[in-house]
Design a protein around this motif. Structure first.
Motif, PDB file in Angstrom:
ATOM      1  N   THR A   1       0.794  -1.229   0.000  1.00 16.10           N
ATOM      2  CA  THR A   1       0.000   0.000   0.000  1.00 16.10           C
ATOM      3  C   THR A   1       0.830   1.284   0.000  1.00 16.10           C
ATOM      4  OG1 THR A   1      -0.136  -0.052   2.415  1.00 16.10           O
ATOM      5  CG2 THR A   1      -1.916  -1.142   1.179  1.00 16.10           C
ATOM      6  N   CYS A   2       2.101   1.190  -0.279  1.00 16.99           N
ATOM      7  CA  CYS A   2       3.001   2.345  -0.180  1.00 16.99           C
ATOM      8  C   CYS A   2       2.946   3.191  -1.457  1.00 16.99           C
ATOM      9  CB  CYS A   2       4.424   1.846   0.071  1.00 16.99           C
ATOM     10  SG  CYS A   2       5.679   3.131   0.020  1.00 16.99           S
ATOM     11  N   ALA A   3       2.395   4.398  -1.341  1.00 19.21           N
ATOM     12  CA  ALA A   3       2.304   5.306  -2.490  1.00 19.21           C
ATOM     13  C   ALA A   3       3.686   5.801  -2.919  1.00 19.21           C
ATOM     14  CB  ALA A   3       1.402   6.480  -2.154  1.00 19.21           C
ATOM     15  N   VAL A   4       4.571   6.024  -1.975  1.00 12.26           N
ATOM     16  CA  VAL A   4       5.922   6.486  -2.310  1.00 12.26           C
ATOM     17  C   VAL A   4       6.689   5.385  -3.033  1.00 12.26           C
ATOM     18  CG1 VAL A   4       8.066   7.443  -1.387  1.00 12.26           C
ATOM     19  CG2 VAL A   4       5.885   8.100  -0.373  1.00 12.26           C
ATOM     20  N   CYS A   5       6.446   4.143  -2.660  1.00  6.84           N
ATOM     21  CA  CYS A   5       7.069   3.006  -3.363  1.00  6.84           C
ATOM     22  C   CYS A   5       6.647   3.015  -4.829  1.00  6.84           C
ATOM     23  CB  CYS A   5       6.658   1.691  -2.719  1.00  6.84           C
ATOM     24  SG  CYS A   5       7.177   1.509  -1.003  1.00  6.84           S
ATOM     25  N   ALA A   6       5.377   3.302  -5.081  1.00  5.40           N
ATOM     26  CA  ALA A   6       4.874   3.370  -6.453  1.00  5.40           C
ATOM     27  C   ALA A   6       5.576   4.492  -7.217  1.00  5.40           C
ATOM     28  CB  ALA A   6       3.370   3.580  -6.459  1.00  5.40           C
ATOM     29  N   MET A   7       5.870   5.605  -6.543  1.00  4.89           N
ATOM     30  CA  MET A   7       6.584   6.704  -7.191  1.00  4.89           C
ATOM     31  C   MET A   7       7.983   6.264  -7.606  1.00  4.89           C
ATOM     32  SD  MET A   7       5.322   9.824  -4.697  1.00  4.89           S
ATOM     33  CE  MET A   7       6.597  10.928  -5.206  1.00  4.89           C
ATOM     34  N   VAL A   8       8.673   5.548  -6.738  1.00 12.46           N
ATOM     35  CA  VAL A   8      10.019   5.053  -7.064  1.00 12.46           C
ATOM     36  C   VAL A   8       9.931   4.040  -8.204  1.00 12.46           C
ATOM     37  CG1 VAL A   8      12.033   3.796  -6.218  1.00 12.46           C
ATOM     38  CG2 VAL A   8      10.924   5.492  -4.753  1.00 12.46           C
ATOM     39  N   ARG A   9       8.978   3.143  -8.136  1.00  9.58           N
ATOM     40  CA  ARG A   9       8.776   2.142  -9.192  1.00  9.58           C
ATOM     41  C   ARG A   9       8.540   2.835 -10.540  1.00  9.58           C
ATOM     42  NH1 ARG A   9       4.280   0.204  -7.488  1.00  9.58           N
ATOM     43  NH2 ARG A   9       5.213  -1.118  -5.896  1.00  9.58           N
TER      44      ARG A   9
ATOM     45  N   PRO B   1       9.930   3.243   0.803  1.00  6.80           N
ATOM     46  CA  PRO B   1      10.802   2.391   0.023  1.00  6.80           C
ATOM     47  C   PRO B   1      12.254   2.502   0.461  1.00  6.80           C
ATOM     48  CG  PRO B   1      10.334   4.359  -1.223  1.00  6.80           C
ATOM     49  CD  PRO B   1       9.520   4.436   0.039  1.00  6.80           C
ATOM     50  N   GLN B   2      12.970   1.416   0.228  1.00 11.31           N
ATOM     51  CA  GLN B   2      14.412   1.391   0.379  1.00 11.31           C
ATOM     52  C   GLN B   2      14.951   0.809  -0.918  1.00 11.31           C
ATOM     53  OE1 GLN B   2      16.038  -0.190   4.047  1.00 11.31           O
ATOM     54  NE2 GLN B   2      14.119   0.177   5.118  1.00 11.31           N
ATOM     55  N   ILE B   3      15.941   1.463  -1.486  1.00 12.54           N
ATOM     56  CA  ILE B   3      16.500   1.026  -2.755  1.00 12.54           C
ATOM     57  C   ILE B   3      17.977   0.762  -2.561  1.00 12.54           C
ATOM     58  CG2 ILE B   3      16.760   1.562  -5.216  1.00 12.54           C
ATOM     59  CD1 ILE B   3      14.660   3.918  -3.355  1.00 12.54           C
ATOM     60  N   ASN B   4      18.412  -0.433  -2.972  1.00  9.77           N
ATOM     61  CA  ASN B   4      19.828  -0.762  -2.936  1.00  9.77           C
ATOM     62  C   ASN B   4      20.344  -0.741  -4.368  1.00  9.77           C
ATOM     63  OD1 ASN B   4      22.238  -2.628  -3.125  1.00  9.77           O
ATOM     64  ND2 ASN B   4      21.977  -2.455  -0.923  1.00  9.77           N
ATOM     65  N   ILE B   5      21.286   0.166  -4.614  1.00 16.64           N
ATOM     66  CA  ILE B   5      21.891   0.301  -5.940  1.00 16.64           C
ATOM     67  C   ILE B   5      23.369  -0.008  -5.796  1.00 16.64           C
ATOM     68  CG2 ILE B   5      22.338   1.845  -7.889  1.00 16.64           C
ATOM     69  CD1 ILE B   5      19.853   3.461  -6.971  1.00 16.64           C
ATOM     70  N   SER B   6      23.740  -1.192  -6.225  1.00 14.03           N
ATOM     71  CA  SER B   6      25.138  -1.642  -6.159  1.00 14.03           C
ATOM     72  C   SER B   6      25.740  -1.463  -4.768  1.00 14.03           C
ATOM     73  CB  SER B   6      25.977  -0.901  -7.196  1.00 14.03           C
ATOM     74  OG  SER B   6      25.510  -1.185  -8.489  1.00 14.03           O
ATOM     75  N   GLY B   7      24.972  -1.822  -3.739  1.00 13.30           N
ATOM     76  CA  GLY B   7      25.469  -1.772  -2.375  1.00 13.30           C
ATOM     77  C   GLY B   7      25.267  -0.452  -1.660  1.00 13.30           C
ATOM     78  N   GLU B   8      24.748   0.551  -2.353  1.00 12.08           N
ATOM     79  CA  GLU B   8      24.476   1.850  -1.719  1.00 12.08           C
ATOM     80  C   GLU B   8      22.973   2.008  -1.559  1.00 12.08           C
ATOM     81  OE1 GLU B   8      26.924   5.220  -2.682  1.00 12.08           O
ATOM     82  OE2 GLU B   8      28.009   4.000  -4.135  1.00 12.08           O
TER      83      GLU B   8
ATOM     84  N   VAL C   1      19.347   4.065  -0.812  1.00 15.28           N
ATOM     85  CA  VAL C   1      18.544   5.282  -0.929  1.00 15.28           C
ATOM     86  C   VAL C   1      17.264   5.001  -0.151  1.00 15.28           C
ATOM     87  CG1 VAL C   1      17.334   6.854  -2.472  1.00 15.28           C
ATOM     88  CG2 VAL C   1      19.453   5.762  -3.233  1.00 15.28           C
ATOM     89  N   PHE C   2      16.879   5.931   0.699  1.00 13.05           N
ATOM     90  CA  PHE C   2      15.686   5.767   1.520  1.00 13.05           C
ATOM     91  C   PHE C   2      14.653   6.801   1.095  1.00 13.05           C
ATOM     92  CE2 PHE C   2      19.414   4.603   4.070  1.00 13.05           C
ATOM     93  CZ  PHE C   2      19.145   3.259   4.237  1.00 13.05           C
ATOM     94  N   GLY C   3      13.441   6.346   0.838  1.00 11.45           N
ATOM     95  CA  GLY C   3      12.382   7.248   0.406  1.00 11.45           C
ATOM     96  C   GLY C   3      12.508   7.579  -1.068  1.00 11.45           C
ATOM     97  N   PHE C   4      11.831   8.642  -1.473  1.00  7.87           N
ATOM     98  CA  PHE C   4      11.830   9.077  -2.869  1.00  7.87           C
ATOM     99  C   PHE C   4      12.826  10.213  -3.018  1.00  7.87           C
ATOM    100  CE2 PHE C   4       9.952  11.564  -6.422  1.00  7.87           C
ATOM    101  CZ  PHE C   4      10.099  10.605  -7.405  1.00  7.87           C
ATOM    102  N   ASP C   5      13.981   9.907  -3.564  1.00  6.83           N
ATOM    103  CA  ASP C   5      15.050  10.885  -3.775  1.00  6.83           C
ATOM    104  C   ASP C   5      15.581  10.718  -5.199  1.00  6.83           C
ATOM    105  OD1 ASP C   5      17.283  12.531  -3.771  1.00  6.83           O
ATOM    106  OD2 ASP C   5      17.937  11.902  -1.774  1.00  6.83           O
ATOM    107  N   PRO C   6      14.850  11.289  -6.184  1.00  7.17           N
ATOM    108  CA  PRO C   6      15.227  11.084  -7.586  1.00  7.17           C
ATOM    109  C   PRO C   6      16.660  11.497  -7.910  1.00  7.17           C
ATOM    110  CG  PRO C   6      13.156  12.295  -7.424  1.00  7.17           C
ATOM    111  CD  PRO C   6      13.691  12.124  -6.042  1.00  7.17           C
ATOM    112  N   GLU C   7      17.124  12.585  -7.327  1.00 12.90           N
ATOM    113  CA  GLU C   7      18.483  13.049  -7.611  1.00 12.90           C
ATOM    114  C   GLU C   7      19.515  12.018  -7.162  1.00 12.90           C
ATOM    115  OE1 GLU C   7      19.175  16.952  -6.061  1.00 12.90           O
ATOM    116  OE2 GLU C   7      17.547  17.819  -7.233  1.00 12.90           O
ATOM    117  N   GLN C   8      19.355  11.487  -5.968  1.00 13.31           N
ATOM    118  CA  GLN C   8      20.308  10.497  -5.468  1.00 13.31           C
ATOM    119  C   GLN C   8      20.211   9.198  -6.268  1.00 13.31           C
ATOM    120  OE1 GLN C   8      19.855   9.303  -1.364  1.00 13.31           O
ATOM    121  NE2 GLN C   8      21.917   8.441  -1.280  1.00 13.31           N
TER     122      GLN C   8
END
Length: 78
Positions: free
Chosen positions: A12-20, A55-62, A64-71
């Motif tokens: 039910t996470c709306a922010v997760c949908a934004m990242v997706r 959301p939590q996003i793991n990009i090659s071991g780094e 990102v927490f939440g919706f941070d498009p720049e990061q």
């Protein structure tokens, strides 16, 4: 762009949908793990990041927490 990306979400996470949507817009392949449906993955994720939110996003071991498009874009282009 990097290909080892994991997006941790809940149903039910709306922010997760934004990242997706952002990852889809950028044509970035990623693995999605819904921690609502996989409690073991949730326990492992909390152990790694010490965070209870998505959301939590793991990009090659780094991370990102939440919706941070720049990061996200910065890490994808690293």
């Amino acid at each position: 762009m990097k290909s080892d990306i994991t997006l941790y979400t809940t149903t039910t996470c709306a922010v997760c949908a934004m990242v997706r949507d952002l990852l889809s817009h950028l044509n970035v392949e990623h693995k999605e793990v819904n921690v609502d449906l996989n409690p073991i993955a949730m326990i492992i994720l909390i152990g790694k990041t010490r965070r209870l939110t998505v959301p939590q996003i793991n990009i090659s071991g780094e991370w990102v927490f939440g919706f941070d498009p720049e990061q996200i874009v910065e890490l994808l282009n690293k």
